[in-house]
Design an enzyme around this catalytic site. Structure first.
Site, short mmCIF file in Angstrom:
data_model
loop_
_atom_site.label_atom_id
_atom_site.label_comp_id
_atom_site.label_asym_id
_atom_site.label_seq_id
_atom_site.Cartn_x
_atom_site.Cartn_y
_atom_site.Cartn_z
N ASP A 29 1.16 -1.41 0.31
CA ASP A 29 -0.18 0.09 -0.06
C ASP A 29 0.93 0.77 0.02
O ASP A 29 1.89 1.14 0.90
CB ASP A 29 -1.09 -0.22 1.22
CG ASP A 29 -2.16 0.76 1.20
OD1 ASP A 29 -2.58 1.33 -0.18
OD2 ASP A 29 -3.20 0.86 2.07
N ARG A 33 0.21 7.67 -2.40
CA ARG A 33 0.53 8.24 -1.64
C ARG A 33 1.79 9.38 -2.21
O ARG A 33 2.80 10.06 -2.21
CB ARG A 33 0.27 8.08 -0.69
CG ARG A 33 -0.74 8.47 0.11
CD ARG A 33 -1.28 7.86 1.12
NE ARG A 33 -1.50 6.32 1.29
CZ ARG A 33 -1.93 5.43 1.77
NH1 ARG A 33 -1.97 6.02 3.11
NH2 ARG A 33 -2.37 4.12 1.58
N ASN A 77 -10.72 -2.97 -6.70
CA ASN A 77 -10.04 -1.55 -7.30
C ASN A 77 -10.41 -1.69 -8.73
O ASN A 77 -10.10 -0.93 -9.22
CB ASN A 77 -8.70 -2.42 -7.54
CG ASN A 77 -7.36 -2.73 -5.86
OD1 ASN A 77 -6.21 -3.64 -6.21
ND2 ASN A 77 -7.86 -1.56 -4.94
C1 FPP Z 1 -1.85 0.26 -3.45
O1 FPP Z 1 -1.17 1.66 -3.33
C2 FPP Z 1 -1.63 -0.70 -4.85
C3 FPP Z 1 -1.71 -1.01 -5.97
C4 FPP Z 1 -3.32 -1.28 -5.83
C5 FPP Z 1 -0.99 -1.78 -6.60
C6 FPP Z 1 0.13 -2.50 -6.34
C7 FPP Z 1 0.58 -3.05 -7.78
C8 FPP Z 1 2.04 -2.76 -7.80
C9 FPP Z 1 2.81 -2.89 -6.69
C10 FPP Z 1 2.53 -3.58 -9.06
C11 FPP Z 1 2.59 -5.04 -8.84
C12 FPP Z 1 3.66 -5.98 -10.28
C13 FPP Z 1 3.46 -6.92 -10.20
C14 FPP Z 1 3.31 -7.95 -11.87
C15 FPP Z 1 2.62 -8.16 -9.24
P1 FPP Z 1 -2.24 2.42 -3.59
O2 FPP Z 1 -2.54 2.80 -5.02
O3 FPP Z 1 -3.74 2.15 -2.98
O4 FPP Z 1 -2.11 3.86 -2.69
P2 FPP Z 1 -1.82 4.50 -2.12
O5 FPP Z 1 -3.04 3.96 -0.95
O6 FPP Z 1 -1.10 5.66 -1.70
O7 FPP Z 1 -3.21 5.29 -3.03
#
Ligand code: FPP
Length: 251
Positions: A29, A33, A77
């Site tokens: 997560d 941000r 998502n």
């Molecule tokens: C959460 O951060 C992250 C995700 C929903 C996506 C995670 C995916 C990756 C790191 C890519 C992985 C790739 C492979 C091939 C497995 P957020 O966007 O919710 O962050 P926020 O809470 O700060 O908005």
């Protein structure tokens, strides 16, 4: 062109090899941000998040951890802006294609859990290919939860078991915890011992609801793109200080 040197992660001296978690699960997560703080579009956070995941996978493998599961995309998502969802789907596909050769060299077995039929067909094809190519690999098992929701997984397991009962193949009293586990996406993967969540949120967000029953939970304020080997060291160190009793009293 000079080849990029491969980093090797030594097990830190203050960690016990015998008491390493066998299976680590991560809720990655904070990508959005991380990007926002730098005045960048959210997708740059996801891009950086992939690098973090690759390094963590290598670190787990080098330390001798048997399994790593990462929550890449939840059933919730889909509610993100279309542009971000499309970016993530394309990113998963590209990363799988680009990293497969290295996964083979490093003996990584790739698996996916979740409702994969709802993913773009080109991504499903890439997933099938990567899973088939790596299925005989016996190094670390790397599971990516994509379009995954713990409640949805439990409901589909219930339906599968109910169908078997309806067809007379099972009786209600045959349902045990083991039998139920066998109907989950994770049927042949051991339950996680350690769940790490980055960016400070104190929730499990519909991740591995059944499988995390006895996992130790470690939450760090660090945002996922900044979660490095030294952060992972701290998480495993904290895990090794815990007294895991599985509901029993200490003998
Ligand atoms: C959460 O951060 C992250 C995700 C929903 C996506 C995670 C995916 C990756 C790191 C890519 C992985 C790739 C492979 C091939 C497995 P957020 O966007 O919710 O962050 P926020 O809470 O700060 O908005």
């Amino acid at each position: 062109m000079t080849a990029k040197p491969t980093v090797h992660y030594e097990l830190p001296a203050d960690l016990s090899r015998e008491r390493l978690p066998k299976h680590v699960a991560v809720i990655m997560d904070g990508n959005g941000r991380w990007a926002k703080r730098r005045g960048l579009p959210r997708i740059m956070g996801h891009r950086r998040g992939v690098d973090t995941l690759k390094k963590l996978l290598r670190c787990c493998r080098d330390w001798g951890i048997e399994a790593l599961t990462a929550y890449a995309f939840s059933t919730e998502n889909w509610g993100r802006p279309l542009e971000e969802v499309d970016f993530l789907m394309t990113l998963f596909e590209r990363v799988l294609r680009q990293e497969l050769a290295e996964m083979m060299t490093e003996d990584v077995r790739i698996r996916f859990v979740g409702n994969l039929t709802a993913l773009p067909e080109s991504l499903q094809a890439e997933i099938d290919y990567a899973v088939t190519q790596t299925k005989e690999n016996s190094g670390i098992s790397f599971t990516i939860a994509t379009n995954y929701g713990g409640r949805q997984e439990i409901v589909q397991a219930c339906r599968a078991i109910a169908t078997q009962i309806q067809q007379g193949h099972l009786a209600p009293e045959d349902i045990t915890e083991d039998l139920f586990s066998q109907h989950l996406y994770t049927a042949d993967i051991c339950d996680p011992d350690l769940l790490i969540r980055t960016s400070g949120e104190l929730r499990i967000s519909n991740f591995l609801l059944w499988q995390l029953a006895y996992a130790e939970i470690y939450v760090t304020e660090t945002l996922w793109p900044d979660f490095d080997a030294s952060e992972f060291h701290q998480a495993v160190y904290a895990y090794q200080q815990r007294d895991r009793r599985f509901g029993k009293v200490k003998s």
